[in-house]
Enzyme design. Sequence first.
Site, short mmCIF file in Angstrom:
data_model
loop_
_atom_site.label_atom_id
_atom_site.label_comp_id
_atom_site.label_asym_id
_atom_site.label_seq_id
_atom_site.Cartn_x
_atom_site.Cartn_y
_atom_site.Cartn_z
N CYS A 256 0.26 3.85 2.69
CA CYS A 256 0.73 3.34 3.99
C CYS A 256 2.22 3.62 4.14
CB CYS A 256 0.50 1.84 4.11
SG CYS A 256 -1.23 1.35 4.03
N CYS B 276 0.84 -1.21 0.00
CA CYS B 276 0.00 0.00 0.00
C CYS B 276 0.87 1.26 0.00
CB CYS B 276 -0.92 -0.07 1.23
SG CYS B 276 -1.58 1.48 1.81
#
Length: 147
Positions: A73, A70
């Site tokens: 993230c 991600c």
Amino acid sequence: MSTDSLHVVCPHCHTTNRVARDALSQAPDCGKCHRPLFSGLPVALDEAGFERHVARSQLPVLVDFWAPWCGPCRAMAPQFEAAARELEPGMRLVKVNTEEAQALGARLQIRSIPTLALFVGGREIARQAGALGAADIVRWARSHQSA
Ligand code: ZN
């Protein structure tokens, strides 16, 4: 008196330590493994470690649910680290890799990542989906901690 001390879970060996409130800011060490209870860095936890910290810590636990694939993230990771330096020792910041802790993510119904969640006394009291900068993480966590 018990109200003058708190249960703090060691980020290294996960032993529960009793720490006087006054001593929290004085770089306390773990009574078992003798490593610092606060390192200014988020603690990476698996599902068992997460359960232990959330159930036993008398400090609020701020969790970053993330995954290696991600992008947002990964972009938020240094922001979360900066927030840890600011929020410790009044709060414990931890990271849970939802790719490894899939059952936990499913049980908590983590639908998107990154997701921040704040646990107090073993109970989730706030959740926020989407990446935030360090200042916003600190502000968000503090606003819910005192709620
Ligand atoms: Zn320890």
